[in-house]
Design a protein around this motif. Sequence first.
Motif, PDB file in Angstrom:
ATOM      1  N   THR B 378       0.961  -1.038   0.008  1.00 40.17           N
ATOM      2  CA  THR B 378      -0.151  -0.005   0.010  1.00 40.17           C
ATOM      3  C   THR B 378       0.822   1.139  -0.138  1.00 40.17           C
ATOM      4  O   THR B 378       0.273   2.373   0.064  1.00 40.17           O
ATOM      5  CB  THR B 378      -1.012   0.298   1.290  1.00 40.17           C
ATOM      6  N   ASP B 379       2.202   0.995  -0.071  1.00 43.14           N
ATOM      7  CA  ASP B 379       3.057   2.113  -0.046  1.00 43.14           C
ATOM      8  C   ASP B 379       2.758   3.094   1.093  1.00 43.14           C
ATOM      9  O   ASP B 379       2.762   4.309   1.138  1.00 43.14           O
ATOM     10  CB  ASP B 379       2.834   3.196  -1.275  1.00 43.14           C
ATOM     11  N   GLY B 380       2.824   2.274   2.246  1.00 44.31           N
ATOM     12  CA  GLY B 380       2.611   2.870   3.490  1.00 44.31           C
ATOM     13  C   GLY B 380       1.375   3.511   3.904  1.00 44.31           C
ATOM     14  O   GLY B 380       1.283   4.231   5.081  1.00 44.31           O
ATOM     15  N   LEU B 381       0.233   3.224   3.444  1.00 44.46           N
ATOM     16  CA  LEU B 381      -1.029   3.671   3.814  1.00 44.46           C
ATOM     17  C   LEU B 381      -1.687   2.542   4.483  1.00 44.46           C
ATOM     18  O   LEU B 381      -1.827   1.420   4.044  1.00 44.46           O
ATOM     19  CB  LEU B 381      -1.859   4.162   2.419  1.00 44.46           C
ATOM     20  N   THR B 382      -2.313   2.971   5.730  1.00 48.86           N
ATOM     21  CA  THR B 382      -2.990   1.985   6.392  1.00 48.86           C
ATOM     22  C   THR B 382      -4.448   2.267   6.042  1.00 48.86           C
ATOM     23  O   THR B 382      -5.150   3.025   6.566  1.00 48.86           O
ATOM     24  CB  THR B 382      -2.730   2.202   8.085  1.00 48.86           C
ATOM     25  N   LEU B 383      -5.045   1.182   5.085  1.00 49.76           N
ATOM     26  CA  LEU B 383      -6.319   1.445   4.852  1.00 49.76           C
ATOM     27  C   LEU B 383      -7.244   0.811   6.003  1.00 49.76           C
ATOM     28  O   LEU B 383      -7.045  -0.036   6.223  1.00 49.76           O
ATOM     29  CB  LEU B 383      -6.572   0.689   3.466  1.00 49.76           C
ATOM     30  N   THR B 384      -7.924   1.859   6.245  1.00 45.82           N
ATOM     31  CA  THR B 384      -9.036   1.550   7.500  1.00 45.82           C
ATOM     32  C   THR B 384     -10.250   2.049   7.069  1.00 45.82           C
ATOM     33  O   THR B 384     -10.451   3.372   6.910  1.00 45.82           O
ATOM     34  CB  THR B 384      -8.403   2.132   8.708  1.00 45.82           C
ATOM     35  N   ILE B 392      -8.375   9.110   0.131  1.00 42.95           N
ATOM     36  CA  ILE B 392      -8.154  10.090  -0.992  1.00 42.95           C
ATOM     37  C   ILE B 392      -6.735   9.904  -1.865  1.00 42.95           C
ATOM     38  O   ILE B 392      -6.280  10.021  -2.724  1.00 42.95           O
ATOM     39  CB  ILE B 392      -8.254  11.666  -0.414  1.00 42.95           C
ATOM     40  N   ARG B 393      -5.739   9.556  -0.636  1.00 44.61           N
ATOM     41  CA  ARG B 393      -4.428   9.398  -0.997  1.00 44.61           C
ATOM     42  C   ARG B 393      -4.257   8.080  -1.967  1.00 44.61           C
ATOM     43  O   ARG B 393      -3.439   7.946  -2.941  1.00 44.61           O
ATOM     44  CB  ARG B 393      -3.593   9.209   0.266  1.00 44.61           C
ATOM     45  N   GLY B 396      -5.285   8.701  -5.355  1.00 44.82           N
ATOM     46  CA  GLY B 396      -3.984   9.383  -6.224  1.00 44.82           C
ATOM     47  C   GLY B 396      -3.259   8.247  -6.737  1.00 44.82           C
ATOM     48  O   GLY B 396      -2.543   8.391  -7.725  1.00 44.82           O
ATOM     49  N   ARG B 397      -2.820   7.325  -5.629  1.00 49.65           N
ATOM     50  CA  ARG B 397      -2.126   6.324  -6.201  1.00 49.65           C
ATOM     51  C   ARG B 397      -2.309   5.205  -7.207  1.00 49.65           C
ATOM     52  O   ARG B 397      -1.644   4.704  -7.804  1.00 49.65           O
ATOM     53  CB  ARG B 397      -1.498   5.524  -4.817  1.00 49.65           C
ATOM     54  N   ILE B 398      -3.782   5.224  -7.119  1.00 47.56           N
ATOM     55  CA  ILE B 398      -4.213   4.283  -8.488  1.00 47.56           C
ATOM     56  C   ILE B 398      -3.894   4.914  -9.727  1.00 47.56           C
ATOM     57  O   ILE B 398      -3.929   4.254 -10.764  1.00 47.56           O
ATOM     58  CB  ILE B 398      -5.971   4.071  -8.124  1.00 47.56           C
TER      59      ILE B 398
END
Lengths: 160, 589
Positions: B378-384, B392-393, B396-398
């Motif tokens: 996830t490139d450092g994102l904790t999806l919760t 939103i971040r 952007g990465r998609i």
Amino acid sequence: MAKRLSVIDVDRCVGCQSCMFACARRLGEGGLAGACIGVRSAGGIRRGFVVVVCRACPDPPCARVCPTDALLLRPPGGVRLRADLCIGCGNCAEACPFGAVFWDRAQNKPQICVYCGYCARYCPYEVLALEDLTPPPSIRGRDGEAAGGGVRKEAPHAPP
Amino acid sequence: MLPHDPLPRILYIDLSRRRFWVAERPDLFEDGLGGAGVAIRLLEEECPPGADPLGPENPVILAVGPLVGLFPMASKTVAMFQSPHTGNLGESHAGGRSAVAIRMAGYGAIILRGASPTPVYVVVEDDSVYFRDASALWGLRSSATVGRVIRERERGAGVRTIMRIGRAGERGVTYACVVTETYRHFGRLGLGAVFGSKKLKALVVSGRRALPVADRRAYREAYDAIFQAATDSPLMQKYHELGTAMNVLPLDAIGALPTRNLRSGRFEGAEAISGENLARNYLGRRVACAHCPVACIHLAALRIPYPNDPYFYKTVMVGYDHEPIYAVGSMLGIADVAGMLQVLDEVEAVGLDVMSAGVVLAWATEAMERGLISLKETDGLTLTWGDWETYIRAVGRIVDPPNDFYQALGRGVEHAASLYGGADFALAFGGNEMPGYHTGPACHLTYLTGARHSHLDSAGYSLDQRAAAKGEALTPEGVAETLLEEERWRQVLASLVVCFFARGVYTPEIVQRALAVAGILRSADDLARIGAETLTRKHAFKTREGFDPAQLRIPRRILETPSPLGRLEENFLRQAIVRFFMGTEANGQ
């Protein structure tokens, strides 16, 4: 009593353009070529809409610039086209600050509101209304009360 | 069809050679009416078998119908293409001013061929076509800016459509959409990526023709009957007042609102994201498609403070509907309505199909919870669930993928699950992400069997809800037959490009009456035949491109989470699928 079309509350306009189609249908045809009323966004739909109608000026600039006097004054305000006199120069369309002189490309002549109110009957949101036009509109108060009365439903800030 | 009706004119635009020409094809409109019926025939002609969806050989067909410009609510444009998302039939419908503009420019259909070597936007003004350099527009952060720039540069205000893509389309995200008039979309199946592959940033169409009618008086009478039904009767009321967002609370109440990747059919935040709450606290404007008095488009006015700058605010107008609310609201567990609207705004800016985007993020969140993916992916994102800022971040990465994982997310859950696991909870049907209803077996059968894998193909959700209300038991055969009949009739509406929301107004009788005004005489049987044939052709195209109903994947998750009609049985669904496709082959040939 002479009539004119009035934009009562442009903020209620949803941009459905039913009025434009009605204006063309009045001539018995579909599409938009015959429309003498225009609805467009006010710089993007998020900002709402602009409704362009002829406001039946008492001293209409469109008629003043006509080189052949093809636009006859209709007291107390507005104009009527004498198509046989019109040479299609387009001065009238340029002179109207609202852009309310539409253009009949097939005939190369202006097409201007005839103040029939057919469009208003198809406005689902009470944006438009046909109102009586009492002379002289220029001395009307801001609240829409004409000297001598008679103007109904006048918006403080009339069209477009 | 009447003489001088421009409907049979088809505008061909070759982006490779920057040429255009017009062909008269009355035969296509005689047989297929317009819209879907004509588009599928043109797709058969234009799309070679096995076409690369992102190659120059993939055509884009945009078709409208005979009632556009004559009658209200005939306001949709049907797009057909090879879908980069499913690798099969791509079909997407959009309103806005698109249909009226194409018809008023003097065409029944526009075909985009080839691919431009450099970014371009194309302007169609009546009989003229201009190819404009769009290299400066390529890469703009927001699709809204693209619209604004073109709006200011081009003519035709009020009578034009500006179809454009965002960066998702440029980058080839397979569920990138085409935005038109800021708030309407060719949303599903990746038309935006096809535009992007052609280096086509936008298509502008404008015109203001007259259209002939067979009988003036009959025209006015038929018009008034339809207009009256649209504005005075309760038929359209739900779309008119709260908009489609009125579905949120009733679906939640029966446990049919997919929540947190459909672990549940109820969302504790439903009230917050409901149409009622949005109308009360955010509704800033209602707008309409051209020639539709209903005005179902609802825009929320959201005031956002700048965190470090007191007395600085921006106010954004965000379009909302049931499906976007489901996809980035309940599906992602977002009950903060202002946060949800900001996710929507971001998805809009980059030009993704919001439904697929929400389902993709929901799958990724669950995959992370289950340890199928980690912070590395996830490139450092904790999806919760509920954490809208992180979502939103992730959006952007998609669009600008920093790694293989986001690259995979940019091709949808079916693809991502094939690489990372988690297919049981990858909610896609025929490769297309799930819509916002878990009402019972019929809704899922619509997703599975519908030619577009869209909830609108045959509206099984409505069949489920009727059965629940009446306490009726559904059978596989019964559901299959009802859905088939519905999807066939919807081919007629989609060929006339009448908005499906107006299906209650456009009964077969009204359709015949309106068509007669356009000089097209069709019996009820004729219409039924055209509907069945159109659907058969769509299935034939899909079969040619490798679609096999027996291979349809049924995500386990829909069987695990109870629906209002109880737990769903795989057997029931399989039997209904078989029955449905027997029907499409047996009839309409």
